[in-house]
Design an enzyme around this catalytic site. Structure first.
Site: not given
Length: 331
Positions: A134, A169, A219, A234, A242, A282, A290, A292
């Protein structure tokens, strides 16, 4: 074009969570392994806890040579196991899932020492360490929604007053765990902050809530600096905030939007140049939320829905990286 016979007989070590925990129908690491095996590679696996170094010697691991089986419930067979130096493998894939905790940090140092021994590790250990999931977002704030990283209750309350609808988060989570939304009424903000920051002892991330989450938390996979042309949206289900698949989100593959292409083209080459062969961005709406780098997933969902073979693209990029590393090292 990649040489079809390149992987025949070459050895690849996968550093990951225990193999028996893999859910093979959706696991991206499994998809990588399956594609490598299809091309003739010899596979081995270990966990970070099996890494070891002793003065005067190379970094080693207790590894299991495995053979894949076409059985979802009994998908691998251990042919042999022994302690081996990592530099004896043609490639080492670091695919351990978060949390990005102290043990993960130590593993990156052991893997970096293995690189000094001559191992070829992907993603590069130093790059993994320098881009904690993050917090890597801070470098690319121009693409992100308003974001705050702090352990201060006062700062979080002020951020809420300014933005009114926020997401909180933990910095070391994955799969949507520990994510909270607080709306304009501020209901339970104090309790949530106390829980996530452990009464001011742990730093967290706070972001403005993006209503575009209703269309999915996208993603976007970057492989070898280039974006896969499809993202996995998603989409939250049943009133959930979420979109993570692990939190019950529905995965729908979609072509990249112009905004997603723009972000991917801006970040992809820069991240690849740092040794990040595979990155998962993301994106919600037009905002990056984000970056990742530890074990980006969604390979199988994209492939199944679009026919675009993500694992094949990854193994092609891995081959190019191995060849480049060998040339650079004079191997």
């Amino acid at each position: 074009m990649p040489e079809p016979a390149f992987w025949h007989g070459r050895r690849v070590l996968v550093v990951a969570d225990p193999l028996h925990t893999f859910v093979t129908y959706k696991d991206s690491t499994y998809a990588m392994m399956r594609e490598l095996a299809r091309r003739g590679a010899r596979l081995a696996a270990c966990e970070p806890q099996h890494l070891q170094w002793s003065s005067g010697g190379p970094v080693t691991a207790w590894v299991r040579d495995i053979e894949l089986r076409d059985d979802a419930h009994d998908w691998f067979h251990v042919r042999a196991q022994a302690r081996e130096p990592l530099h004896g493998f043609d490639a080492v894939l670091m695919r351990k899932d978060p949390p990005f905790d102290a043990e993960y940090f130590y593993a990156t140092h052991l893997l970096q020492q293995a690189e000094r021994d001559g191992a070829r590790v992907f993603n590069a250990p130093a790059a993994l360490r320098d881009h904690p999931e993050k917090l890597a977002l801070m470098e690319f704030a121009a693409f992100a929604p308003p974001t705050l990283v702090t352990r201060s209750t006062e700062a979080i309350r002020a951020f809420h007053v300014e933005h009114r609808d926020i997401i909180l988060k933990p910095l070391d989570g994955m799969g949507g765990r520990g994510i909270f939304r607080v709306g304009p009424d501020g209901l339970n903000l104090g309790a949530i902050v106390e829980t996530l920051t452990q009464h001011g002892h742990t730093t967290i991330m706070v972001q403005r809530f993006e209503p575009a989450i209703a269309q999915g938390d996208k993603r976007v996979l970057i492989i070898g600096g280039e974006a896969v042309p499809y993202a996995l949206a998603r989409i939250p289900q049943g009133g959930e905030v979420r979109g993570n698949l692990a939190a019950g989100g529905k995965g729908v593959a979609q072509p990249l939007t112009e905004a997603e292409w723009a972000i991917a083209r801006a970040l992809g080459p820069r991240l690849a140049a740092r040794g990040l062969l595979l990155v998962g961005l993301d994106i919600i709406g037009e905002h990056l939320t984000e970056v990742n780098v530890t074990s980006p997933t969604c390979f199988q969902e994209i492939t199944q829905q679009t026919g675009f073979d993500v694992a094949a693209r990854f193994v092609d990029a891995l081959q190019a990286a191995v060849v480049a590393a060998a040339a650079e090292g004079g191997a």
